[in-house]
Design a protein around this motif. Structure first.
Motif, PDB file in Angstrom:
ATOM      1  N   PHE A 291       0.842  -1.196   0.000  1.00  0.00           N
ATOM      2  CA  PHE A 291       0.000   0.000   0.000  1.00  0.00           C
ATOM      3  C   PHE A 291       0.874   1.242   0.000  1.00  0.00           C
ATOM      4  CE2 PHE A 291      -1.876   3.540   2.341  1.00  0.00           C
ATOM      5  CZ  PHE A 291      -3.026   3.762   1.604  1.00  0.00           C
ATOM      6  N   GLU A 292       0.479   2.230  -0.794  1.00  0.00           N
ATOM      7  CA  GLU A 292       1.085   3.556  -0.748  1.00  0.00           C
ATOM      8  C   GLU A 292      -0.014   4.586  -0.940  1.00  0.00           C
ATOM      9  OE1 GLU A 292       4.839   6.074  -2.497  1.00  0.00           O
ATOM     10  OE2 GLU A 292       3.760   4.803  -3.908  1.00  0.00           O
ATOM     11  N   GLY A 293      -0.113   5.517  -0.022  1.00  0.00           N
ATOM     12  CA  GLY A 293      -1.124   6.557  -0.140  1.00  0.00           C
ATOM     13  C   GLY A 293      -1.390   7.203   1.199  1.00  0.00           C
ATOM     14  N   LEU A 294      -2.552   7.836   1.303  1.00  0.00           N
ATOM     15  CA  LEU A 294      -2.945   8.537   2.524  1.00  0.00           C
ATOM     16  C   LEU A 294      -3.870   7.655   3.342  1.00  0.00           C
ATOM     17  CD1 LEU A 294      -3.568  12.060   1.017  1.00  0.00           C
ATOM     18  CD2 LEU A 294      -1.865  11.534   2.764  1.00  0.00           C
ATOM     19  N   ARG A 295      -3.625   7.617   4.641  1.00  0.00           N
ATOM     20  CA  ARG A 295      -4.493   6.898   5.561  1.00  0.00           C
ATOM     21  C   ARG A 295      -5.030   7.875   6.581  1.00  0.00           C
ATOM     22  NH1 ARG A 295      -3.760   1.390   6.205  1.00  0.00           N
ATOM     23  NH2 ARG A 295      -5.637   1.561   7.476  1.00  0.00           N
ATOM     24  N   HIS A 296      -6.315   7.700   6.948  1.00  0.00           N
ATOM     25  CA  HIS A 296      -6.900   8.526   8.001  1.00  0.00           C
ATOM     26  C   HIS A 296      -6.431   7.981   9.337  1.00  0.00           C
ATOM     27  CE1 HIS A 296      -9.705  11.449   9.594  1.00  0.00           C
ATOM     28  NE2 HIS A 296     -10.145  10.538  10.441  1.00  0.00           N
ATOM     29  N   TYR A 297      -5.728   8.826  10.102  1.00  0.00           N
ATOM     30  CA  TYR A 297      -5.097   8.371  11.337  1.00  0.00           C
ATOM     31  C   TYR A 297      -5.931   8.642  12.577  1.00  0.00           C
ATOM     32  CZ  TYR A 297      -1.579   8.051  15.046  1.00  0.00           C
ATOM     33  OH  TYR A 297      -0.896   7.738  16.196  1.00  0.00           O
ATOM     34  N   GLY A 298      -6.818   9.623  12.496  1.00  0.00           N
ATOM     35  CA  GLY A 298      -7.629   9.981  13.658  1.00  0.00           C
ATOM     36  C   GLY A 298      -7.507  11.459  13.952  1.00  0.00           C
ATOM     37  N   GLY A 299      -8.581  12.032  14.494  1.00  0.00           N
ATOM     38  CA  GLY A 299      -8.568  13.438  14.874  1.00  0.00           C
ATOM     39  C   GLY A 299      -8.382  14.377  13.711  1.00  0.00           C
ATOM     40  N   GLY A 300      -8.788  13.956  12.505  1.00  0.00           N
ATOM     41  CA  GLY A 300      -8.638  14.799  11.331  1.00  0.00           C
ATOM     42  C   GLY A 300      -7.298  14.675  10.646  1.00  0.00           C
ATOM     43  N   GLN A 301      -6.389  13.870  11.197  1.00  0.00           N
ATOM     44  CA  GLN A 301      -5.066  13.710  10.604  1.00  0.00           C
ATOM     45  C   GLN A 301      -5.104  12.690   9.472  1.00  0.00           C
ATOM     46  OE1 GLN A 301      -2.237  15.208  11.240  1.00  0.00           O
ATOM     47  NE2 GLN A 301      -2.472  16.176  13.217  1.00  0.00           N
ATOM     48  N   ASN A 302      -4.488  13.046   8.358  1.00  0.00           N
ATOM     49  CA  ASN A 302      -4.279  12.133   7.239  1.00  0.00           C
ATOM     50  C   ASN A 302      -2.784  12.061   6.977  1.00  0.00           C
ATOM     51  OD1 ASN A 302      -7.145  11.534   5.904  1.00  0.00           O
ATOM     52  ND2 ASN A 302      -7.127  13.639   6.637  1.00  0.00           N
ATOM     53  N   ILE A 303      -2.256  10.855   6.945  1.00  0.00           N
ATOM     54  CA  ILE A 303      -0.810  10.689   6.915  1.00  0.00           C
ATOM     55  C   ILE A 303      -0.365   9.887   5.702  1.00  0.00           C
ATOM     56  CG2 ILE A 303      -0.621  10.882   9.416  1.00  0.00           C
ATOM     57  CD1 ILE A 303      -0.347   7.849   9.545  1.00  0.00           C
ATOM     58  N   GLY A 304       0.787  10.288   5.155  1.00  0.00           N
ATOM     59  CA  GLY A 304       1.399   9.550   4.071  1.00  0.00           C
ATOM     60  C   GLY A 304       1.944   8.227   4.586  1.00  0.00           C
ATOM     61  N   THR A 305       1.499   7.127   3.985  1.00  0.00           N
ATOM     62  CA  THR A 305       1.830   5.800   4.488  1.00  0.00           C
ATOM     63  C   THR A 305       2.274   4.888   3.355  1.00  0.00           C
ATOM     64  OG1 THR A 305       0.098   6.058   6.163  1.00  0.00           O
ATOM     65  CG2 THR A 305       0.977   3.840   5.837  1.00  0.00           C
ATOM     66  N   GLN A 306       3.286   4.081   3.625  1.00  0.00           N
ATOM     67  CA  GLN A 306       3.733   3.017   2.736  1.00  0.00           C
ATOM     68  C   GLN A 306       3.855   1.754   3.568  1.00  0.00           C
ATOM     69  OE1 GLN A 306       7.246   5.319   1.605  1.00  0.00           O
ATOM     70  NE2 GLN A 306       6.628   5.175  -0.528  1.00  0.00           N
ATOM     71  N   GLU A 307       3.306   0.660   3.073  1.00  0.00           N
ATOM     72  CA  GLU A 307       3.282  -0.545   3.891  1.00  0.00           C
ATOM     73  C   GLU A 307       3.493  -1.791   3.043  1.00  0.00           C
ATOM     74  OE1 GLU A 307       0.479  -2.714   7.294  1.00  0.00           O
ATOM     75  OE2 GLU A 307      -0.171  -0.845   6.329  1.00  0.00           O
ATOM     76  N   CYS A 308       4.334  -2.690   3.555  1.00  0.00           N
ATOM     77  CA  CYS A 308       4.498  -4.038   3.014  1.00  0.00           C
ATOM     78  C   CYS A 308       4.163  -4.996   4.144  1.00  0.00           C
ATOM     79  CB  CYS A 308       5.936  -4.294   2.563  1.00  0.00           C
ATOM     80  SG  CYS A 308       6.559  -3.159   1.314  1.00  0.00           S
ATOM     81  N   ALA A 309       3.288  -5.968   3.892  1.00  0.00           N
ATOM     82  CA  ALA A 309       2.867  -6.803   5.013  1.00  0.00           C
ATOM     83  C   ALA A 309       2.459  -8.196   4.564  1.00  0.00           C
ATOM     84  CB  ALA A 309       1.710  -6.149   5.755  1.00  0.00           C
ATOM     85  N   LEU A 310       2.732  -9.160   5.434  1.00  0.00           N
ATOM     86  CA  LEU A 310       2.188 -10.505   5.341  1.00  0.00           C
ATOM     87  C   LEU A 310       1.019 -10.568   6.304  1.00  0.00           C
ATOM     88  CD1 LEU A 310       2.410 -13.578   4.529  1.00  0.00           C
ATOM     89  CD2 LEU A 310       3.836 -13.835   6.564  1.00  0.00           C
ATOM     90  N   LEU A 311      -0.188 -10.839   5.783  1.00  0.00           N
ATOM     91  CA  LEU A 311      -1.399 -10.764   6.593  1.00  0.00           C
ATOM     92  C   LEU A 311      -2.210 -12.053   6.501  1.00  0.00           C
ATOM     93  CD1 LEU A 311      -2.633  -7.227   5.455  1.00  0.00           C
ATOM     94  CD2 LEU A 311      -1.501  -7.770   7.614  1.00  0.00           C
TER      95      LEU A 311
END
Length: 453
Positions: A291-311
């Motif tokens: 995943f690469e993009g913006l995630r809603h973090y809480g309290g109106g904050q949107n953060i740039g996020t990049q993630e690699c994961a085994l789920l």
């Protein structure tokens, strides 16, 4: 005169001795709240245990609703505890203030020294769009035992690219991203930065991870420059349901014992190598996610996020991830290797491990190296079992932004959020204008229809 001189010399020698030691003792409380009498007893116990600095929850007697109206009284209570027990205390308070002709709720982290004086104030509005004057009194504070502390609220670990070796964290924060929930993320942050965190959720000594002992009062001796022992930053709490609707996911074929896959979300790619030696639980599917993009973090904050994961997930991996009550996956991962390239500046990367098993130092590696104007990060795991999340979580601070929202607080202390632009005068005037024109159009069309009949 001679007596005064001797007193000054003794004071200086004690201060010099305290600042020259390589360690200090920190304390926190295992419960989220305590009664006023219980907090007083905990402060006394901390003093008896030679604790230098204590992160204390706000007493239940000074509840949130009372605290907002009696902020000064709440401060006096904690100040007395610090003075009576000759320890530093960090505590979180809520305060009502008038700002821009309306009432705002301000979050406060206050630091009290051994004399009960407030030596540091960090203030932040509950409504992130409020423009009240809530700046901190400084970036750090220095103790008489020679440690330069940064003062944070939990979300700051995610929202700010911080430098330093010792931090105190007080306050509450709700993350909508499971991997960034405070208790889990504290370990990863401390590991990556090799910094000490003294928080209301526990004490974390750099790469050594969670530390301390005790039941009601948890105390630990910390090295001022971080931990020198390495422990995998593993979280053992139950995983949350995850929204995977924006992720790019490839199913992991467990029939193949050696899988090599590259999963890309746009230009961001995660390279996986997975070796397994046992079958999985019935109905449990594993996916390799990017995943690469913006995630809603809480309290109106949107953060740039990049993630690699085994789920792992029960059922489909298409939109959400939930493992229900499963706590044993029956999978033995002989080796997992995940590698991705990140920005070399304005970014940070953290290992994320969620499991019901513990890991030894030899089972885990997390490496980062700058190469060709990128930061190449690799996380590896050997002989791992019962994994519920494993990967790399990256932050791109340059893409962060705050939604323009308003937070209202009712008498019960609950908060309600609405978008400010919905109630703005400009939008209301525009709606009135459109409705007037629409009524004229409806009238004209109605006359035309009648004439045609």
């Amino acid at each position: 005169m001679g007596c005064l001189l001797n007193t000054v010399i003794v004071f200086l020698l004690v201060g010099l001795t305290n600042s020259s030691t390589h360690t200090y003792k920190a304390g926190t409380v295992s419960s989220a709240q305590c009664s006023l009498d219980a907090c007083a007893q905990l402060a006394q116990n901390a003093a008896k245990a030679n604790v230098d600095i204590l992160v204390l929850p706000v007493p239940e007697d000074i509840s949130r609703s009372v605290q907002k109206d009696n902020f000064d009284e709440a401060v006096k209570v904690i100040s007395s505890l610090a003075k009576d027990n000759k320890i530093y205390i960090v505590s979180h308070f809520l305060e009502k203030v008038r700002c821009q002709e309306k009432t705002e709720i301000i979050r406060n982290n206050l630091v009290f020294d051994r004399q009960g004086s407030v030596v540091y104030i960090y203030r932040k509005p509950l409504d992130l769009t409020a423009t009240c004057n809530v700046t901190a009194t400084g970036t750090t504070f220095v103790t008489d035992f020679g440690v330069n502390f940064g003062v944070l609220m939990p979300e700051d670990l995610v929202l700010r690219n911080l430098q330093g070796k010792n931090f105190v964290v007080a306050g509450e924060w709700g993350s909508e991203i499971p991997a960034l929930a405070a208790p889990q993320f504290f370990k990863s942050w401390a590991f990556t930065t090799n910094a000490n965190l003294v928080t209301s959720s526990g004490i974390f000594s750099g790469k050594a991870g969670g530390t301390g002992h005790g039941t009601d009062l948890v105390a630990a001796e910390l090295k001022k420059d971080g931990g020198d022992v390495i422990n995998a930053p593993i979280a053992t709490t139950s995983p949350h349901v995850q929204d995977l609707s924006q992720y790019i996911i490839k199913p992991l074929d467990l029939a193949k014992q050696d899988v090599r896959e590259t999963v890309c979300h746009g230009q961001f790619c995660c390279h996986f190598q997975v070796k397994t030696s046992a079958s999985g639980a019935q109905g449990l599917n594993f996916g390799l996610a990017a995943f690469e993009g913006l995630r809603h973090y809480g309290g109106g904050q949107n953060i740039g996020t990049q993630e690699c994961a085994l789920l792992p997930c029960v059922g489909s991996l298409k939109s959400s991830c939930d493992i229900g009550s499963i706590n044993n996956t029956n999978i033995i991962f002989d080796e997992i290797s995940i590698t991705a390239n990140f920005k070399p500046t304005e970014s940070a990367q953290f290992p994320i491990i969620l499991s019901t098993d513990t890991l030894s130092n030899s089972q885990f590696r997390f490496d980062s190296k700058h190469e060709n104007n990128t930061n190449q990060v690799t996380v590896k795991l050997y002989d791992g079992q019962n994994l519920f999340n494993f990967g790399i979580l990256g932050r791109d601070f340059s893409k962060d932004y705050v939604e323009k929202t308003v937070i209202y607080d009712n008498n019960d202390g609950l908060t309600y959020k609405i978008y400010e632009y919905v109630n703005s005068d400009e939008v209301l005037e525009f709606c009135d204008y459109v409705w007037i024109r629409l009524r004229v159009l409806i009238f004209v069309v109605s006359i035309y229809v009648l004439e045609m009949m």
